[in-house]
Design an enzyme around this catalytic site. Structure first.
Site, PDB file in Angstrom:
ATOM      1  N   ARG A   1       0.876  -1.174   0.000  1.00 43.41           N
ATOM      2  CA  ARG A   1       0.000   0.000   0.000  1.00 43.41           C
ATOM      3  C   ARG A   1       0.909   1.219   0.000  1.00 43.41           C
ATOM      4  O   ARG A   1       1.934   1.243   0.675  1.00 43.41           O
ATOM      5  CB  ARG A   1      -0.902   0.059   1.238  1.00 43.41           C
TER       6      ARG A   1
ATOM      7  N   HIS B 185       3.153  -9.688   0.901  1.00 44.24           N
ATOM      8  CA  HIS B 185       2.888  -8.793   2.023  1.00 44.24           C
ATOM      9  C   HIS B 185       4.163  -8.360   2.727  1.00 44.24           C
ATOM     10  O   HIS B 185       4.140  -7.469   3.578  1.00 44.24           O
ATOM     11  CB  HIS B 185       1.942  -9.495   3.017  1.00 44.24           C
TER      12      HIS B 185
ATOM     13  N   TYR C 116       0.758   5.099  12.242  1.00 42.28           N
ATOM     14  CA  TYR C 116       0.912   3.660  12.470  1.00 42.28           C
ATOM     15  C   TYR C 116       2.193   3.436  13.263  1.00 42.28           C
ATOM     16  O   TYR C 116       3.241   3.985  12.926  1.00 42.28           O
ATOM     17  CB  TYR C 116       1.027   2.902  11.147  1.00 42.28           C
TER      18      TYR C 116
ATOM     19  N   HIS D  12       0.958  -1.608  15.006  1.00 38.40           N
ATOM     20  CA  HIS D  12       1.059  -2.378  13.768  1.00 38.40           C
ATOM     21  C   HIS D  12       2.303  -3.249  13.690  1.00 38.40           C
ATOM     22  O   HIS D  12       2.413  -4.099  12.808  1.00 38.40           O
ATOM     23  CB  HIS D  12       1.027  -1.400  12.587  1.00 38.40           C
TER      24      HIS D  12
END
Length: 740
Positions: free
Chosen positions: A427, A487, A520, A644
């Site tokens: 992202r 990821h 985050y 996170h």
């Protein structure tokens, strides 16, 4: 005379005879080895499936913890309002993905019980009960706790009848200029079937009467999503001034007042707001897709038309209108949520952004990491020079992302000695300097590889656009491995130096997203360790080429070796404990669901190993069960920043081993994603991470405790009723003190 076979022709027949076969040979098994086959470890005692908490119920418990922040009178008022907005956003995603998935399984007859032992039907019953209670509680928190405090601060949400004539005239002009041209009333009659209601849109169900015939008719009107939901009446100066009254009116209230303009010649009888949530998870058959990009674009269009899973209506709705909506949408009774207006608290975000410092968390400026620059200024340091001296551990948002990770890539792009850059992008933001740096590097002739994960949920469209932008600039763009999401958070820079080529790596727990890096909480490691560099190179080669049997020395990589690597470390802690040596396991993650990992932690607890788990969201592990998990503590920390980071520490007989990386303890991360953990070796960094666990689980720190019954209890006040230490505020102050 013997004729020799024409091997050239044979080769052509073998390879070129079916060009489609070549193009489609890129299957998962060609790229990465088959995932791990892990058997659940044997536990002492007779413990059935109830040793696992249900993940769906646990998710709702997580959102309840977020709501408890909105209930906390010690928190800043506009932050409490923002937490109410977050609760709505979280619930939306839960229904769109998790509830929709359960509904799909029930409809298709796939009624396999969950690890907790509950059938999908039983899970749906529990979800319906818990979700109704949560949304009703959220409404009460707003109306009874937060809104009265907003009124004290001269922030009000008003209706049309509360306005003076001048304000009404102003809003009428706004309606005619900005709203009327884009509104589309949709009638329902034999010539106009019931219109499609897009997911998460706010709508007005309108009943109008024909004065000639007396017949009542139904129409639907969608509230535009391109205009702010809460319209400021008194202007930005009033909104941002604590001495002025700031009034807001919901957009739907303005539209409702002017329905006569939209239905001229008709009498408006009544109107009610409603909202539909649909299945919006993506389903792409990758093996059958010639081009994953095109397949995803088609599926993104289909997403808008998924089946409904929730209907939210105002609690004042006419029962006849509700019956019509239920019938046309095919909604079951337990999927109806009757709530007091206003629906969709995401709209509060605009009010929560008001520039009233006394009602917000104090502003903070992230500093350059002390391991990059001893002076900890806000300026970027020489990242390559610092990394040659020592590894750099980063803790965001306390350490600046812009002067570390972003600077790493920007300096690489501008450095003529840099030969190649390889980067994963899961992202990133709309104006990403990371993407700009990759484009600059490619345009200057460097070899640049970007592995763009276009299947990142709800960011698919943005990632498709960035992938194409990168391709146009000459960046080699690849889309990962069929059947797996990429990821892992990796960046690799190859630089020509006096003694040859040197690899510099960044391995992190968070996305390369400058915007979210500001709120985050994440960790990252910048290193030029030779072995780590070789491992990261191998992983990139595996992601972009064909290398199914790749092995790693310093990384734990899913889906092949990450779960087994962690379980090996857990088992070693058991051995250390049985040998009378120091043994302790500590894990910080977003979700703890994987049964093999949980059972391994149960075995460790049964052997007497102390286990601490810090989890932000879902937790299926049941702590404190006699004979099973009495040595396990589970804590949760929520607050200003979204926790996170993923961290794993093992006492290892007195020589602690610590890992950081991208993987949560879930099946999707360990079996269906490419994830990477890296061992943190520098003693100062290891100590920092161990101290972090001490701070998070300290009885002096505000956190939530999970008990054996699956209930979370907040511990945020001391015996005198004063707030306990906010661990995030502690890390902010620690940077500020060092700056001074």
């Amino acid at each position: 005379m013997t004729t020799q076979p024409d091997t050239r022709v044979q080769t052509s027949n073998h390879i070129g005879g079916d060009i489609n076969k070549i193009e489609r040979a890129e299957t998962r098994v060609d790229r990465i080895d088959i995932g791990e086959k892990i058997k659940l470890p044997n536990l002492a005692g007779d413990f059935g499936s109830d040793r696992f908490l249900d993940r769906e119920t646990s998710w709702i418990e997580f959102n309840t913890r977020v709501l408890e922040l909105a209930e906390d009178p010690h928190l800043f008022l506009l932050e409490r309002l923002n937490f109410l907005s977050i609760v709505t956003s979280n619930l939306d995603e839960f229904f769109m993905v998790r509830v929709a998935g359960l509904k799909r399984r029930i409809a298709t007859g796939i009624a396999v019980p969950a690890p907790s032992g509950l059938t999908p039907e039983e899970q749906m019953e529990e979800i319906a009960e818990a979700a109704h209670a949560l949304q009703e509680r959220q409404a009460r928190v707003f109306h009874e706790q937060v809104y009265p405090e907003l009124e004290k601060e001269k922030i009000r949400i008003v209706g049309w009848d509360d306005l003076e004539d001048a304000a009404k005239e102003k809003l009428t002009r706004f309606f005619r200029a900005e709203l009327f041209p884009i509104l589309t009333p949709l009638a329902v009659d034999p010539a106009h079937p019931f219109p499609y209601i897009s997911g998460l849109s706010l709508n007005l169900a309108v009943i109008v009467r024909n004065p000639q015939t007396g017949k009542e008719l139904f129409a639907r009107l969608k509230v535009p999503e391109t205009i702010d939901r809460m319209i400021s009446i008194d202007g930005s100066r009033a909104v941002n001034s604590s001495s002025s009254e700031a009034r807001f009116i919901p957009l739907e209230a303005i539209i409702a007042q002017h329905l006569d303009v939209l239905f001229p010649g008709m009498e408006v009888v009544e109107h009610h707001a409603f909202r539909v949530t649909r299945n919006e998870d993506l389903e792409v058959e990758e093996d059958d897709a010639e081009n994953l990009l095109k397949a995803l674009e088609k599926e993104l269009l289909r997403r808008r038309f998924g089946p409904p899973v929730r209907l939210e209506v105002e609690d004042t709705i006419n029962p006849n209108i509700l019956d019509l909506l239920v019938s046309e949408l095919g909604i079951d009774g337990h999927e109806i949520y009757k709530l007091p207006a206003p629906l969709d608290m995401r709209g509060f975000a605009a009010i929560a952004k008001a520039n009233r410092p006394a009602l917000h968390y104090p502003k903070h400026v992230a500093h350059t990491s002390r391991w990059l620059n001893a002076n900890e200024t806000s300026k970027a340091a020489d990242v390559f020079g610092a990394a040659r001296e020592h590894d750099v551990l980063l803790h965001h948002p306390y350490d600046s992302f812009a002067t570390s990770v972003q600077a790493f890539l920007e300096q690489a792009a501008a450095d003529p000695n840099v030969q190649a850059i390889k980067q994963t992008l899961y992202r990133t933001s709309g104006d990403s300097p990371i993407v700009d740096a990759l484009i600059e590097a490619a345009e200057s002739g460097k070899q640049v590889l970007a592995l763009v994960e276009i299947k990142a949920r709800f960011d698919e469209q943005a990632n498709i656009e960035w992938a194409r932008k990168l391709e146009r600039a000459g960046v080699h763009v690849v889309y990962g491995i069929v059947g797996l999401k990429t990821h892992c958070k990796l960046s690799l820079v190859v630089r020509k130096e006096a003694d040859g080529l040197r690899r510099y790596c960044h391995i992190g727990t968070g996305n390369y997203h400058p915007s979210t890096a500001r709120f985050y909480e994440d960790l990252g490691l910048i290193t030029c360790d030779q072995q780590i560099g070789e491992d990261v190179s191998r992983l990139f080669n595996q992601l972009s080429g064909y290398a199914p049997k790749t092995t790693y020395k310093q990384l734990l990589v899913a889906p092949r070796s990450l779960r087994s690597g962690l379980i090996d470390n857990i088992n070693k802690e058991i051995e250390h404990k049985l040998a009378g040596q120091k043994a302790k396991i500590q894990i910080k993650c977003n979700s703890m669901v994987d049964e093999a990992i949980i059972d391994s932690l149960y075995r460790a607890s049964q052997a007497g190993v102390e286990v601490n788990v810090i989890v932000r969201g879902i937790c299926a592990l049941r702590p404190g069960v006699p004979g099973l998990s009495e040595n396990i503590k589970v804590r949760s920390v929520l607050g200003r920043f979204l926790e996170h980071s993923r961290v794993f520490t093992f006492e290892n007989g007195g020589s602690p081993k610590t890992y950081i990386g991208s993987a949560d303890m879930m099946h999707r991360n360990l079996d269906r994603r490419v994830e990477a953990l890296v061992q943190v070796k520098a003693p100062t960094h290891v100590k920092y991470l161990l101290d972090m666990f001490d701070n998070y689980i300290s009885p002096k720190t505000s956190n939530w405790h999970l008990d054996a019954n699956g209930k979370w209890e907040r511990h945020h006040l001391n015996k005198d009723g004063q707030p306990l230490l906010d661990v995030q505020a502690f890390y902010l102050s620690s940077r500020n003190k060092k700056k001074k």
